[in-house]
Design an enzyme around this catalytic site. Structure first.
Site, PDB file in Angstrom:
ATOM      1  N   ASP A 113       0.814  -1.196   0.047  1.00  0.00           N
ATOM      2  CA  ASP A 113      -0.083  -0.044   0.018  1.00  0.00           C
ATOM      3  C   ASP A 113       0.887   1.180  -0.014  1.00  0.00           C
ATOM      4  O   ASP A 113       1.994   1.239   0.490  1.00  0.00           O
ATOM      5  CB  ASP A 113      -0.869  -0.024   1.300  1.00  0.00           C
ATOM      6  N   GLU A 172      -0.414  -1.721   5.514  1.00  0.00           N
ATOM      7  CA  GLU A 172       0.473  -1.459   6.390  1.00  0.00           C
ATOM      8  C   GLU A 172       0.492  -0.104   6.951  1.00  0.00           C
ATOM      9  O   GLU A 172       0.793   0.124   8.290  1.00  0.00           O
ATOM     10  CB  GLU A 172       2.023  -1.828   5.984  1.00  0.00           C
TER      11      GLU A 172
END
Length: 387
Positions: A81, A138
């Site tokens: 991400d 994350e």
């Protein structure tokens, strides 16, 4: 740098993957495009199993070695991400998505693990099974926990797990690590101070939450300076101070404070939560106001396991010739959830003299790719050597 020759050959291809991810960043669990590409490539590489939708948008690939007599199963993890930042690098492959940018190098992590997966699927020069883990969210979403809660470790029988993060300011392609606590636990809190608003010319008729909140901001700093052991690590920050009125001549009835706490031990984590509540409510009560405190525990302390850290150092030295001792990091890392489930280690790979992560000027250095790929692959081949 004695990296594997295959990764030098693959560098241009892996770089192209990385720059495509960089140009098309996705936030938190919305990593649909990235996950789709990852799954497609893992299938192209000939992985024995590819499963999507673990941890909502996570991808897991399984590669079996030439033999399986060892019974060993090792997990390798990369995060996918991006961050809600507008990019300011000026590179030709800059983000095409407003307020989304790979400002932490997860594009590089994903590309490096894909490169390692391609090599491992080609060679299979190990005795056991490797599970490649591509994780969403994350950056604040706790994607590692969601993947673990989906039963990932048990489903694929993962016995050890390893992760990597690029690190600006560290020599390009070099490695650094430390055993034990490495990245901090990251908690957040919100304090709502309620008083009695009124005219700014008549403060005596009010209970001024601005003055009370200002005292709270100052007093919270005593947690680190006067409550915690001075040789321990703890950071208590107030990062937002918002009043319920923006007028120049109004004392507002309410102020909201927000902040973050970073600790490296359970004792300091408990201490911070307790003292924030005591300080905020105590000061507010003493000044005839009310304080409501909400405290959220987010990522736990990320703790490297001793045996696996020693092994990660051995592998890093085989790739780069040396492995430095990394500093303690007060930032958070949700790989902590995976290390709470299984023994393993997390290492830093140098990104050279670049802007720091989470900066709009940051960019992953593609020249770190061969070193990172080699470390991932060597973890597998050395931990599960072929007969």
């Amino acid at each position: 740098m004695p990296v594997k020759n295959r990764f030098a050959e693959l560098q241009d291809e892996i770089t192209a993957w990385r720059r495509d991810f960089h140009e098309n960043p996705e936030l938190l669990f919305e990593t649909h495009r990235t996950a789709g590409i990852v799954a497609e490539k893992l299938r192209e590489f000939g992985c024995d199993e590819v499963t999507e939708g673990i941890g909502r948008t996570g991808v897991v690939g399984v590669i079996k070695g030439k033999a399986s007599g060892s019974g060993k199963v090792i997990g390798l993890r990369a995060d996918m991400d991006a961050l809600p930042i507008n990019e300011n690098t000026g590179v030709p492959y800059a983000s095409k998505t407003p307020n989304a940018m790979h400002a932490c190098g997860h594009d590089g992590h994903t590309a490096m693990l894909l490169g390692a997966a391609k090599y491992l699927a080609e060679t299979r020069n190990f005795d056991g099974t490797v599970v490649v883990i591509f994780q969403p969210a994350e950056e604040g979403g706790g994607g590692a926990k969601v993947m673990c809660d989906d039963g990932m470790m048990e489903r694929w029988g993962i016995q050890e797990v390893y992760g990597m993060h690029n690190w600006p300011g560290q020599p390009l392609g070099s490695f650094a690590i430390r055993p034990g606590p490495f990245f901090a636990a990251t908690d957040t809190y919100e304090v709502v101070v309620t008083g009695r608003g009124g005219h700014a010319a008549k403060p005596h008729e009010t209970i001024d939450p601005v003055v009370i909140s200002a005292q709270i901001v100052t007093a919270l700093q005593s947690i680190a300076s006067r409550n915690a052991d001075p040789v321990s690590q703890i950071v208590v920050s107030v990062t937002s101070f918002v009043t319920s009125s923006q007028a120049f001549n109004v004392i507002p009835p309410r102020v909201t404070l927000r902040g973050t706490v970073r600790t490296l031990s359970p004792e300091n984590r408990d201490l911070a939560e307790t003292r924030i509540s005591e300080i905020c409510t105590g000061i507010a009560n003493a000044m005839h106001a009310e304080a409501t405190v909400s405290y959220s525990r987010n990522y736990p302390v990320m703790v490297n396991h001793d045996e696996q850290t020693d092994f990660a150092v051995e592998v890093a030295k085989s790739v780069a010739g040396d492995c430095a001792e990394a500093p303690l990091v007060m930032g958070g890392e949700d790989f902590a959830f995976m290390l709470n489930e299984r023994p393993g280690a997390y290492i830093l790979v140098g990104n050279g003299d670049t802007a720091m992560v989470h900066s709009p000027e940051y960019n992953f250095d593609d020249n770190a790719i061969p070193a990172g790929c080699s470390w991932y692959a060597e973890i597998v081949e050395r931990r599960m050597p072929a007969a």
